[in-house]
Every structure is written in structure tokens, then in C-alpha cells.
Write a protein that holds these residues in place. Sequence first.
Motif, short mmCIF file in Angstrom:
data_model
loop_
_atom_site.label_atom_id
_atom_site.label_comp_id
_atom_site.label_asym_id
_atom_site.label_seq_id
_atom_site.Cartn_x
_atom_site.Cartn_y
_atom_site.Cartn_z
N ASP A 103 -2.19 12.73 0.79
CA ASP A 103 -0.91 11.88 0.87
C ASP A 103 -1.22 10.61 0.44
O ASP A 103 -1.61 9.93 1.23
CB ASP A 103 -0.06 12.16 2.27
N GLU B 265 0.49 8.38 -0.82
CA GLU B 265 1.65 7.06 -0.24
C GLU B 265 1.08 6.94 1.15
O GLU B 265 1.21 5.38 1.32
CB GLU B 265 2.95 7.60 -0.52
N ASN B 266 0.76 7.55 1.99
CA ASN B 266 0.29 7.20 3.30
C ASN B 266 -0.78 7.26 3.67
O ASN B 266 -1.43 6.64 4.79
CB ASN B 266 1.27 8.21 4.50
N THR C 211 -3.42 9.37 3.87
CA THR C 211 -4.04 10.29 4.39
C THR C 211 -4.46 11.52 3.80
O THR C 211 -3.96 11.84 2.65
CB THR C 211 -2.77 10.97 5.52
N SER D 48 -7.59 8.79 7.86
CA SER D 48 -6.39 7.70 7.55
C SER D 48 -7.19 6.44 7.03
O SER D 48 -8.10 5.88 7.27
CB SER D 48 -5.64 7.39 8.83
#
Length: 167
Positions: A39, A41-42, A44, A117
Amino acid sequence: MSLPDVINHQDLLLSLNTNEEKVVKDALPGVDIYPLFLDVENGTWVLRAKFKPGVTLPKHFHTGVVHFYTLSGCWNYLEYPDQPQVAGSYLYEPGGSIHTFHCPEDSEGADGFMVVSGANINFDEDGNLMNIMDAGWIEQVVIAAAQSQGLVPRYFKPGGLAKLSTD
């Protein structure tokens, strides 16, 4: 109280079985990777990684947290040689931690599952910045390595580029 309305209807589970997927060999030197969830954009990234004996990754600083579960084998951080991680070990790494991953030369290597993260800020042996490893960097590296092996990696990539909900 009644059940909520379904927001995202699913006809089947979003699932990958690494026993059935092709591993991307040497996605990083000495590290075979099954990408599972990237991911960008986030920030992760979720991977299953197989580390070969003798592999030492660059010293790195975590901007976010890491959950790492060792499936088999043995590894340790050079900074914590008396705390080896073996099959069944779960390691939580808080954001702001810094360490150097190592698989002993005389080991079978290690196989692990990680949820990360943020980014790893990687440094060379002299403490100079090497690169920033985040979900986007991992995706580019995995795709390039997979293509060179004639593979098309399968992984979950949520969402898309940011846009207004009315677009």
C-alpha cells in the motif's frame, strides 16, 4: 440492533497462499520475497521473506512499527546477538528503532512474515544514507526482479491514486 449495510461486497475472500505463489528470488541480495500487500499511499508493506544463511541487511532506522513473525530458521540483530529469533518468535519493533538484521552463516537461513508501517531508512557501514525502503520502493524492486525471472507477482494493492470522492 441490525447488521450494517454491506459497504464492500465480496464474492470471494481476498487471499493468497504462499505455498501456491511463485517466490521472487533475490528480490534483495540473499532475500527471496513473496509480496502480499503493498500500500504505497498508506506506507504499509506485508511480505513473507526467506533470508539465506550469511545475509546481513543494512543498518536501518524504522519510521513506523514492524511486526515480524519467524516461521522457521534463525536470525538476530547484530546489536542484540544474545537474543536470536527462532521459529515461533514474534518481534514487535517500535518506530524509531535502529538495528542490523543478520542470518548466521552456519544457520539454515530464516523464513518470516512481516507487517511494516512506514519506511526503513538504510545506512551503509560508515553511517551514510543508502536509500529509503518503503512500500513504493519495495514494489519497484519486486516487480523488476520478478520481470527478470519471467514472473508477474500477485499481491494486494489497495485503492488507487488519491482523488476527490466526487471524481
